[in-house]
Scaffold this motif. Structure first.
Motif, PDB file in Angstrom:
ATOM      1  N   LEU A  17     -22.476   5.930   6.611  1.00  0.00           N
ATOM      2  CA  LEU A  17     -22.718   5.586   8.019  1.00  0.00           C
ATOM      3  C   LEU A  17     -24.073   4.906   8.195  1.00  0.00           C
ATOM      4  O   LEU A  17     -24.197   3.931   8.954  1.00  0.00           O
ATOM      5  CB  LEU A  17     -22.639   6.846   8.881  1.00  0.00           C
ATOM      6  CG  LEU A  17     -21.243   7.480   9.033  1.00  0.00           C
ATOM      7  CD1 LEU A  17     -21.341   8.785   9.820  1.00  0.00           C
ATOM      8  CD2 LEU A  17     -20.273   6.512   9.716  1.00  0.00           C
ATOM      9  N   LEU A  18     -25.086   5.400   7.494  1.00  0.00           N
ATOM     10  CA  LEU A  18     -26.405   4.766   7.551  1.00  0.00           C
ATOM     11  C   LEU A  18     -26.369   3.366   6.949  1.00  0.00           C
ATOM     12  O   LEU A  18     -27.037   2.443   7.440  1.00  0.00           O
ATOM     13  CB  LEU A  18     -27.436   5.626   6.815  1.00  0.00           C
ATOM     14  CG  LEU A  18     -27.766   6.984   7.432  1.00  0.00           C
ATOM     15  CD1 LEU A  18     -28.706   7.768   6.536  1.00  0.00           C
ATOM     16  CD2 LEU A  18     -28.388   6.817   8.820  1.00  0.00           C
ATOM     17  N   ARG A  28     -35.237   5.359   5.413  1.00  0.00           N
ATOM     18  CA  ARG A  28     -35.891   6.420   4.640  1.00  0.00           C
ATOM     19  C   ARG A  28     -34.889   7.490   4.219  1.00  0.00           C
ATOM     20  O   ARG A  28     -34.965   8.043   3.120  1.00  0.00           O
ATOM     21  CB  ARG A  28     -37.026   7.049   5.450  1.00  0.00           C
ATOM     22  CG  ARG A  28     -38.237   6.133   5.650  1.00  0.00           C
ATOM     23  CD  ARG A  28     -39.479   6.923   6.023  1.00  0.00           C
ATOM     24  NE  ARG A  28     -39.292   7.658   7.258  1.00  0.00           N
ATOM     25  CZ  ARG A  28     -39.593   7.186   8.472  1.00  0.00           C
ATOM     26  NH1 ARG A  28     -40.104   5.964   8.591  1.00  0.00           N
ATOM     27  NH2 ARG A  28     -39.403   7.910   9.543  1.00  0.00           N
ATOM     28  N   MET A  29     -33.926   7.795   5.089  1.00  0.00           N
ATOM     29  CA  MET A  29     -32.897   8.780   4.762  1.00  0.00           C
ATOM     30  C   MET A  29     -32.001   8.281   3.629  1.00  0.00           C
ATOM     31  O   MET A  29     -31.588   9.060   2.761  1.00  0.00           O
ATOM     32  CB  MET A  29     -32.064   9.101   6.000  1.00  0.00           C
ATOM     33  CG  MET A  29     -32.796   9.912   7.049  1.00  0.00           C
ATOM     34  SD  MET A  29     -31.769  10.224   8.511  1.00  0.00           S
ATOM     35  CE  MET A  29     -30.466  11.238   7.804  1.00  0.00           C
ATOM     36  N   LEU A  30     -31.697   6.980   3.619  1.00  0.00           N
ATOM     37  CA  LEU A  30     -30.914   6.409   2.527  1.00  0.00           C
ATOM     38  C   LEU A  30     -31.590   6.657   1.189  1.00  0.00           C
ATOM     39  O   LEU A  30     -30.933   7.024   0.198  1.00  0.00           O
ATOM     40  CB  LEU A  30     -30.728   4.908   2.744  1.00  0.00           C
ATOM     41  CG  LEU A  30     -29.648   4.452   3.718  1.00  0.00           C
ATOM     42  CD1 LEU A  30     -29.715   2.946   3.895  1.00  0.00           C
ATOM     43  CD2 LEU A  30     -28.268   4.856   3.214  1.00  0.00           C
ATOM     44  N   LEU A  53     -21.586  -5.434   1.688  1.00  0.00           N
ATOM     45  CA  LEU A  53     -21.962  -4.028   1.770  1.00  0.00           C
ATOM     46  C   LEU A  53     -21.206  -3.331   2.894  1.00  0.00           C
ATOM     47  O   LEU A  53     -20.725  -2.196   2.731  1.00  0.00           O
ATOM     48  CB  LEU A  53     -23.475  -3.914   1.981  1.00  0.00           C
ATOM     49  CG  LEU A  53     -24.059  -2.510   2.115  1.00  0.00           C
ATOM     50  CD1 LEU A  53     -23.843  -1.715   0.834  1.00  0.00           C
ATOM     51  CD2 LEU A  53     -25.550  -2.586   2.446  1.00  0.00           C
ATOM     52  N   LYS A  54     -21.073  -4.001   4.026  1.00  0.00           N
ATOM     53  CA  LYS A  54     -20.377  -3.407   5.174  1.00  0.00           C
ATOM     54  C   LYS A  54     -18.934  -3.092   4.833  1.00  0.00           C
ATOM     55  O   LYS A  54     -18.447  -1.988   5.122  1.00  0.00           O
ATOM     56  CB  LYS A  54     -20.453  -4.368   6.364  1.00  0.00           C
ATOM     57  CG  LYS A  54     -19.705  -3.875   7.608  1.00  0.00           C
ATOM     58  CD  LYS A  54     -19.682  -4.920   8.701  1.00  0.00           C
ATOM     59  CE  LYS A  54     -18.783  -6.090   8.327  1.00  0.00           C
ATOM     60  NZ  LYS A  54     -18.651  -7.074   9.435  1.00  0.00           N
ATOM     61  N   ILE A  69     -20.641  16.013   2.848  1.00  0.00           N
ATOM     62  CA  ILE A  69     -21.352  15.519   4.028  1.00  0.00           C
ATOM     63  C   ILE A  69     -22.315  14.385   3.674  1.00  0.00           C
ATOM     64  O   ILE A  69     -22.403  13.382   4.395  1.00  0.00           O
ATOM     65  CB  ILE A  69     -22.109  16.672   4.711  1.00  0.00           C
ATOM     66  CG1 ILE A  69     -21.112  17.686   5.302  1.00  0.00           C
ATOM     67  CG2 ILE A  69     -23.038  16.154   5.804  1.00  0.00           C
ATOM     68  CD1 ILE A  69     -21.758  18.953   5.803  1.00  0.00           C
ATOM     69  N   LEU A  70     -23.035  14.524   2.567  1.00  0.00           N
ATOM     70  CA  LEU A  70     -24.050  13.528   2.219  1.00  0.00           C
ATOM     71  C   LEU A  70     -23.482  12.127   2.016  1.00  0.00           C
ATOM     72  O   LEU A  70     -24.065  11.150   2.503  1.00  0.00           O
ATOM     73  CB  LEU A  70     -24.820  13.980   0.978  1.00  0.00           C
ATOM     74  CG  LEU A  70     -25.768  15.171   1.166  1.00  0.00           C
ATOM     75  CD1 LEU A  70     -26.460  15.526  -0.136  1.00  0.00           C
ATOM     76  CD2 LEU A  70     -26.802  14.881   2.251  1.00  0.00           C
ATOM     77  N   PRO A  71     -22.343  11.956   1.318  1.00  0.00           N
ATOM     78  CA  PRO A  71     -21.787  10.601   1.218  1.00  0.00           C
ATOM     79  C   PRO A  71     -21.389  10.012   2.562  1.00  0.00           C
ATOM     80  O   PRO A  71     -21.544   8.802   2.779  1.00  0.00           O
ATOM     81  CB  PRO A  71     -20.554  10.790   0.311  1.00  0.00           C
ATOM     82  CG  PRO A  71     -20.827  12.015  -0.461  1.00  0.00           C
ATOM     83  CD  PRO A  71     -21.598  12.901   0.457  1.00  0.00           C
ATOM     84  N   VAL A  72     -20.874  10.858   3.463  1.00  0.00           N
ATOM     85  CA  VAL A  72     -20.506  10.364   4.792  1.00  0.00           C
ATOM     86  C   VAL A  72     -21.745   9.858   5.529  1.00  0.00           C
ATOM     87  O   VAL A  72     -21.745   8.768   6.119  1.00  0.00           O
ATOM     88  CB  VAL A  72     -19.803  11.465   5.607  1.00  0.00           C
ATOM     89  CG1 VAL A  72     -19.549  10.994   7.037  1.00  0.00           C
ATOM     90  CG2 VAL A  72     -18.491  11.862   4.946  1.00  0.00           C
TER      91      VAL A  72
END
Length: 401
Positions: free
Chosen positions: A94-95, A117-119, A30-31, A87-90
């Protein structure tokens, strides 16, 4: 999950829905996918994205110029929409890197629960794959009028979309929470349905807690065994989308100025133009995504609301599959929005030719967003509360539904 474990695919034995999917070395994989996606996105911002030439006049633009052109022409709402697309994909990537680093190093980092939760909240709104299809549709529309060329940044962008989709497939919500904040199931939990045992499954992290309503002990999200009044909220959003659907198809979605004359094109008008020029597959794609899908989704969600309130012979499994289908197709209606945004940025040749968004663009974007919110507000668990087809109970009920 440790690195020595074999790939795992867990599905609900009641409805067949996949609960979690885990592979060997998932955190490391994933990283690297997330890092590769960010690298490709950065490369797609450095050089020319697309080029356009007509009658000896040329125009090239970078990816970010799309947002700049929209803002300069006072289409602030559409500019903000395109900004969020980038912006959202970035933020998501990052998350993802933050969470995978915590798993790899076995450390609890600050703000990790908020990040997870943001993911979960960002994931439904990632539309780069839809945007890529919109680019291809826009280029086919322009092919008969001018020469279009791909810039150096276009190819890294295509790789970015592929890597982002792969990252989404690897970023399993239940696996992330269980790896970072493991929680044992309540001792009183037995084989069967959590709702019938007075328990609730959190849709954010998958934790099981006592009671039919409250806050998840693991992620602190408000949970309900059944969302109260979800049909009313869904119907209200569907009515709002129906209201916005009228101006979205009545007014022009795009205005084209050519040699001093201006011509407005509605959604159906654009489909007819594509069909007339021989672009039959693209005309069908635009027609299905911009006309058929919104209408079909409104009708299907309305029907599902009716089915969830009344005892019908229709199988709950079938109804749940219909619901998942509405969730999947909803965002693809954004193709026309992205087509107009690309054409606006690309075709800026002064008095020779110029394309600007029409008054229907915001109304149509509202239709797409409202139908997506309607699908998210609907609670498909209500299908299982009404006696239905014997097919629903033909398998052993071992799910935590």
């Amino acid at each position: 999950m440790s690195d020595s474990e074999q790939p795992i695919d867990v599905r609900c034995e009641r409805c067949g829905h996949r609960i979690t999917h885990q592979i060997v070395h998932q955190a490391v994989t994933l990283k690297w996918y997330a890092l590769s996606a960010l690298l490709m996105l950065a490369m797609s911002m450095l050089y020319s994205f697309l080029g356009f030439s007509a009658k000896g006049v040329e125009h090239r633009f970078r990816f970010t110029d799309t947002i700049e052109v929209l803002l300069n022409n006072h289409f602030v709402a559409l500019g903000i929409l395109l900004s969020l697309l980038l912006i959202l994909p970035v933020i998501y990537l990052l998350l993802t890197l933050y969470a995978s680093a915590a798993i790899e190093h076995k450390r609890t980092l600050p703000g990790l629960k908020l990040s997870l939760r943001m993911l979960w909240g960002i994931e439904p709104w990632l539309m780069m794959d839809v945007f890529l299809v919109g680019i291809l549709v826009a280029l086919i529309k322009l092919h008969s009028m001018a020469q279009v060329e791909f810039g150096l940044s276009f190819w890294p962008f295509c790789l970015f979309v592929v890597l982002l989709v792969k990252t989404l497939l690897l970023c399993d919500r239940v696996w992330l929470w269980n790896s970072l904040f493991p929680q044992a199931n309540p001792e009183s939990l037995q084989t069967g349905v959590a709702h019938t045992q007075g328990m609730t499954v959190c849709h954010c992290c998958g934790a099981v807690s006592h009671g039919l309503e409250g806050y998840c002990p693991r992620c602190s999200t408000h949970v309900q065994s059944r969302t109260k009044g979800h049909q009313k909220k869904t119907v209200a959003l569907l009515i709002a989308s129906c209201v916005m659907f009228i101006p979205a198809n009545w007014f022009p979605i795009m205005d084209t100025a050519f040699l001093g004359s201006s011509h407005g094109s509605t959604i159906l008008g654009g489909v007819i133009l594509l069909w007339a020029t021989g672009s039959y597959p693209i005309a069908l794609v635009v027609f299905v995504a911009s006309v058929v899908v919104p209408i079909f989704k409104i009708l299907l969600l309305s029907w599902l609301c009716w089915q969830s309130r009344h005892q019908k012979p229709r199988s709950a499994k079938q109804l749940q599959h219909f619901y998942f289908f509405t969730e999947f197709i909803g965002r693809w209606s954004m193709i026309d929005i992205f087509v107009v945004a690309i054409l606006t940025a690309l075709v800026q040749l002064g008095s020779l030719m110029r394309i600007i968004p029409g008054p229907a663009i915001i109304a149509f974007a509202s239709v797409v967003v409202l139908t997506m919110l309607a699908a998210q507000s609907f609670d498909p668990r209500s299908f299982w509360d009404t006696p239905r087809s014997p097919e629903d109970y033909s398998t052993k009920e071992t799910s935590l539904d």
